[in-house]
Design a protein around this motif. Structure first.
Motif, PDB file in Angstrom:
ATOM      1  N   GLY A 141     -12.894 -17.406  11.100  1.00  0.00           N
ATOM      2  CA  GLY A 141     -11.832 -18.137  10.423  1.00  0.00           C
ATOM      3  C   GLY A 141     -10.935 -17.284   9.545  1.00  0.00           C
ATOM      4  O   GLY A 141      -9.986 -17.790   8.956  1.00  0.00           O
ATOM      5  N   ASP A 142     -11.203 -15.990   9.452  1.00  0.00           N
ATOM      6  CA  ASP A 142     -10.386 -15.116   8.605  1.00  0.00           C
ATOM      7  C   ASP A 142      -8.975 -14.997   9.164  1.00  0.00           C
ATOM      8  O   ASP A 142      -8.778 -14.879  10.374  1.00  0.00           O
ATOM      9  N   SER A 143      -8.013 -14.991   8.274  1.00  0.00           N
ATOM     10  CA  SER A 143      -6.619 -14.837   8.699  1.00  0.00           C
ATOM     11  C   SER A 143      -6.384 -13.415   9.194  1.00  0.00           C
ATOM     12  O   SER A 143      -7.159 -12.499   8.913  1.00  0.00           O
ATOM     13  N   ALA A 144      -5.297 -13.236   9.924  1.00  0.00           N
ATOM     14  CA  ALA A 144      -4.932 -11.900  10.409  1.00  0.00           C
ATOM     15  C   ALA A 144      -4.699 -10.963   9.216  1.00  0.00           C
ATOM     16  O   ALA A 144      -5.072  -9.788   9.270  1.00  0.00           O
ATOM     17  N   LEU A 145      -4.116 -11.476   8.135  1.00  0.00           N
ATOM     18  CA  LEU A 145      -3.893 -10.664   6.935  1.00  0.00           C
ATOM     19  C   LEU A 145      -5.213 -10.180   6.354  1.00  0.00           C
ATOM     20  O   LEU A 145      -5.364  -9.001   6.039  1.00  0.00           O
ATOM     21  N   LEU A 146      -6.191 -11.072   6.263  1.00  0.00           N
ATOM     22  CA  LEU A 146      -7.492 -10.686   5.713  1.00  0.00           C
ATOM     23  C   LEU A 146      -8.199  -9.706   6.649  1.00  0.00           C
ATOM     24  O   LEU A 146      -8.785  -8.718   6.192  1.00  0.00           O
ATOM     25  N   GLN A 147      -8.130  -9.941   7.959  1.00  0.00           N
ATOM     26  CA  GLN A 147      -8.758  -9.011   8.899  1.00  0.00           C
ATOM     27  C   GLN A 147      -8.097  -7.633   8.826  1.00  0.00           C
ATOM     28  O   GLN A 147      -8.778  -6.615   8.817  1.00  0.00           O
ATOM     29  N   ARG A 148      -6.780  -7.604   8.743  1.00  0.00           N
ATOM     30  CA  ARG A 148      -6.064  -6.328   8.644  1.00  0.00           C
ATOM     31  C   ARG A 148      -6.410  -5.626   7.334  1.00  0.00           C
ATOM     32  O   ARG A 148      -6.687  -4.420   7.309  1.00  0.00           O
ATOM     33  N   SER A 149      -6.455  -6.378   6.241  1.00  0.00           N
ATOM     34  CA  SER A 149      -6.785  -5.797   4.935  1.00  0.00           C
ATOM     35  C   SER A 149      -8.209  -5.271   4.912  1.00  0.00           C
ATOM     36  O   SER A 149      -8.473  -4.201   4.355  1.00  0.00           O
ATOM     37  N   THR A 150      -9.131  -6.013   5.518  1.00  0.00           N
ATOM     38  CA  THR A 150     -10.528  -5.568   5.555  1.00  0.00           C
ATOM     39  C   THR A 150     -10.666  -4.295   6.366  1.00  0.00           C
ATOM     40  O   THR A 150     -11.352  -3.359   5.944  1.00  0.00           O
ATOM     41  N   THR A 151     -10.009  -4.222   7.523  1.00  0.00           N
ATOM     42  CA  THR A 151     -10.098  -2.995   8.327  1.00  0.00           C
ATOM     43  C   THR A 151      -9.452  -1.822   7.596  1.00  0.00           C
ATOM     44  O   THR A 151      -9.949  -0.699   7.673  1.00  0.00           O
ATOM     45  N   GLN A 152      -8.370  -2.071   6.851  1.00  0.00           N
ATOM     46  CA  GLN A 152      -7.746  -1.002   6.078  1.00  0.00           C
ATOM     47  C   GLN A 152      -8.687  -0.510   4.981  1.00  0.00           C
ATOM     48  O   GLN A 152      -8.815   0.698   4.763  1.00  0.00           O
ATOM     49  N   LEU A 153      -9.357  -1.430   4.314  1.00  0.00           N
ATOM     50  CA  LEU A 153     -10.309  -1.061   3.266  1.00  0.00           C
ATOM     51  C   LEU A 153     -11.451  -0.231   3.856  1.00  0.00           C
ATOM     52  O   LEU A 153     -11.842   0.798   3.303  1.00  0.00           O
ATOM     53  N   ASP A 196     -15.405 -11.615  -2.896  1.00  0.00           N
ATOM     54  CA  ASP A 196     -15.220 -10.275  -2.317  1.00  0.00           C
ATOM     55  C   ASP A 196     -14.069 -10.240  -1.327  1.00  0.00           C
ATOM     56  O   ASP A 196     -13.292  -9.286  -1.310  1.00  0.00           O
ATOM     57  N   THR A 197     -13.953 -11.273  -0.504  1.00  0.00           N
ATOM     58  CA  THR A 197     -12.881 -11.270   0.501  1.00  0.00           C
ATOM     59  C   THR A 197     -11.511 -11.310  -0.171  1.00  0.00           C
ATOM     60  O   THR A 197     -10.587 -10.633   0.271  1.00  0.00           O
ATOM     61  N   PHE A 198     -11.407 -12.062  -1.250  1.00  0.00           N
ATOM     62  CA  PHE A 198     -10.134 -12.137  -1.956  1.00  0.00           C
ATOM     63  C   PHE A 198      -9.867 -10.836  -2.705  1.00  0.00           C
ATOM     64  O   PHE A 198      -8.728 -10.371  -2.779  1.00  0.00           O
ATOM     65  N   ALA A 199     -10.918 -10.216  -3.232  1.00  0.00           N
ATOM     66  CA  ALA A 199     -10.765  -8.940  -3.935  1.00  0.00           C
ATOM     67  C   ALA A 199     -10.232  -7.867  -2.984  1.00  0.00           C
ATOM     68  O   ALA A 199      -9.461  -6.998  -3.396  1.00  0.00           O
ATOM     69  N   ILE A 200     -10.623  -7.936  -1.708  1.00  0.00           N
ATOM     70  CA  ILE A 200     -10.127  -6.972  -0.716  1.00  0.00           C
ATOM     71  C   ILE A 200      -8.605  -7.038  -0.636  1.00  0.00           C
ATOM     72  O   ILE A 200      -7.928  -6.014  -0.608  1.00  0.00           O
ATOM     73  N   LEU A 201      -8.063  -8.249  -0.607  1.00  0.00           N
ATOM     74  CA  LEU A 201      -6.607  -8.399  -0.549  1.00  0.00           C
ATOM     75  C   LEU A 201      -5.948  -7.803  -1.784  1.00  0.00           C
ATOM     76  O   LEU A 201      -4.887  -7.186  -1.702  1.00  0.00           O
ATOM     77  N   CYS A 202      -6.580  -7.988  -2.941  1.00  0.00           N
ATOM     78  CA  CYS A 202      -6.003  -7.506  -4.194  1.00  0.00           C
ATOM     79  C   CYS A 202      -6.106  -5.993  -4.347  1.00  0.00           C
ATOM     80  O   CYS A 202      -5.216  -5.363  -4.904  1.00  0.00           O
ATOM     81  N   ILE A 203      -7.183  -5.388  -3.849  1.00  0.00           N
ATOM     82  CA  ILE A 203      -7.350  -3.934  -3.968  1.00  0.00           C
ATOM     83  C   ILE A 203      -6.205  -3.210  -3.288  1.00  0.00           C
ATOM     84  O   ILE A 203      -5.686  -2.220  -3.798  1.00  0.00           O
ATOM     85  N   LEU A 204      -5.784  -3.719  -2.144  1.00  0.00           N
ATOM     86  CA  LEU A 204      -4.714  -3.055  -1.403  1.00  0.00           C
ATOM     87  C   LEU A 204      -3.362  -3.184  -2.090  1.00  0.00           C
ATOM     88  O   LEU A 204      -2.430  -2.468  -1.760  1.00  0.00           O
ATOM     89  N   GLU A 205      -3.261  -4.089  -3.052  1.00  0.00           N
ATOM     90  CA  GLU A 205      -2.029  -4.238  -3.825  1.00  0.00           C
ATOM     91  C   GLU A 205      -2.078  -3.437  -5.119  1.00  0.00           C
ATOM     92  O   GLU A 205      -1.066  -3.261  -5.783  1.00  0.00           O
ATOM     93  N   GLN A 206      -3.266  -2.968  -5.483  1.00  0.00           N
ATOM     94  CA  GLN A 206      -3.488  -2.326  -6.773  1.00  0.00           C
ATOM     95  C   GLN A 206      -2.710  -1.015  -6.880  1.00  0.00           C
ATOM     96  O   GLN A 206      -2.595  -0.264  -5.922  1.00  0.00           O
ATOM     97  N   THR A 207      -2.190  -0.779  -8.060  1.00  0.00           N
ATOM     98  CA  THR A 207      -1.505   0.477  -8.357  1.00  0.00           C
ATOM     99  C   THR A 207      -2.264   1.161  -9.487  1.00  0.00           C
ATOM    100  O   THR A 207      -3.172   0.587 -10.071  1.00  0.00           O
ATOM    101  N   GLY A 208      -1.860   2.371  -9.793  1.00  0.00           N
ATOM    102  CA  GLY A 208      -2.470   3.061 -10.922  1.00  0.00           C
ATOM    103  C   GLY A 208      -3.337   4.215 -10.480  1.00  0.00           C
ATOM    104  O   GLY A 208      -3.119   4.831  -9.440  1.00  0.00           O
ATOM    105  N   ASP A 209      -4.359   4.484 -11.277  1.00  0.00           N
ATOM    106  CA  ASP A 209      -5.236   5.627 -11.080  1.00  0.00           C
ATOM    107  C   ASP A 209      -6.011   5.493  -9.768  1.00  0.00           C
ATOM    108  O   ASP A 209      -6.682   4.488  -9.532  1.00  0.00           O
ATOM    109  N   VAL A 210      -5.925   6.511  -8.941  1.00  0.00           N
ATOM    110  CA  VAL A 210      -6.601   6.501  -7.640  1.00  0.00           C
ATOM    111  C   VAL A 210      -8.111   6.365  -7.822  1.00  0.00           C
ATOM    112  O   VAL A 210      -8.774   5.704  -7.027  1.00  0.00           O
ATOM    113  N   ASN A 211      -8.661   6.962  -8.869  1.00  0.00           N
ATOM    114  CA  ASN A 211     -10.110   6.878  -9.102  1.00  0.00           C
ATOM    115  C   ASN A 211     -10.548   5.443  -9.355  1.00  0.00           C
ATOM    116  O   ASN A 211     -11.626   5.032  -8.906  1.00  0.00           O
TER     117      ASN A 211
END
Length: 186
Positions: free
Chosen positions: A92-104, A58-73
């Motif tokens: 232990g989460d990186s700043a990138l993961l923490q930022r991505s999680t808060t954005q999600l 799930d944590t890795f999927a969060i990083l990928c969702i923010l990169e996803q393009t295509g249909d908003v739905n």
């Protein structure tokens, strides 16, 4: 399709790929996965679904969702699925993961998507008034759709024993009051 013995060259390659893919750790290829999610919406959807099926994926999927393009739905469906599970922010989460999680989480709240439960390590947060600041310095935004917030006690294993103060409990309640759907603070 597999050829009857002896297998042809392409069947051997497919078998070798499946064996190698089973031992590859997706976290070692995170930039490739994130790039693929941003490059092709169909590939991104398949990769995100694959990652969510892995333990800790799930944590890795969060990083990928923010990169996803295509249909908003499709993207919102991924956000809904992840927010229906427990979302964790750990020391232990990186700043990138923490930022991505808060954005999600912010995307979910802005789109009225319920956030089932947010788990925070006490050692990974601090309070500035009634604002929660992650150890990376990123503020946790007000999340009107969060239903539960669980904060785990300090973890002496990492050398950060901290005591929960009365003031921090009060600040947590103030933060929870800003979240309109909160049912549980623990």
């Amino acid at each position: 399709m597999v050829c009857s013995p002896p297998p042809c060259h392409s069947c051997k390659e497919r078998r070798r790929y499946r064996r190698n893919a089973q031992v590859l750790d997706p976290f070692d290829l995170q930039y490739l996965f994130r790039f693929a999610c941003g490059l092709d919406p169909d590939a991104g959807k398949k990769l995100i679904n694959h990652l969510k099926s892995l333990p800790g994926g799930d944590t890795f999927a969060i990083l990928c969702i923010l990169e996803q393009t295509g249909d908003v739905n499709d993207i919102m469906d991924s956000v809904k699925d992840l927010c229906s599970r427990d979302v964790k922010i750990q020391e232990g989460d990186s700043a990138l993961l923490q930022r991505s999680t808060t954005q999600l989480l912010e995307i979910a709240s802005n789109n009225d998507i319920p956030i089932s439960c947010l788990h925070l390590d006490y050692s990974s947060i601090k309070f500035e008034g009634d604002t929660i600041i992650l150890d990376s310095g990123i503020p946790l935004p007000k999340l009107p759709t969060v239903e539960k917030i669980h904060i785990a006690g300090s973890n002496e294993q990492y050398g950060n024993p901290r005591t929960v103060t009365d003031n921090n409990v009060l600040n947590l309640f103030h933060y929870g009051m800003k979240c309109g759907r909160i049912k549980e603070l623990m």
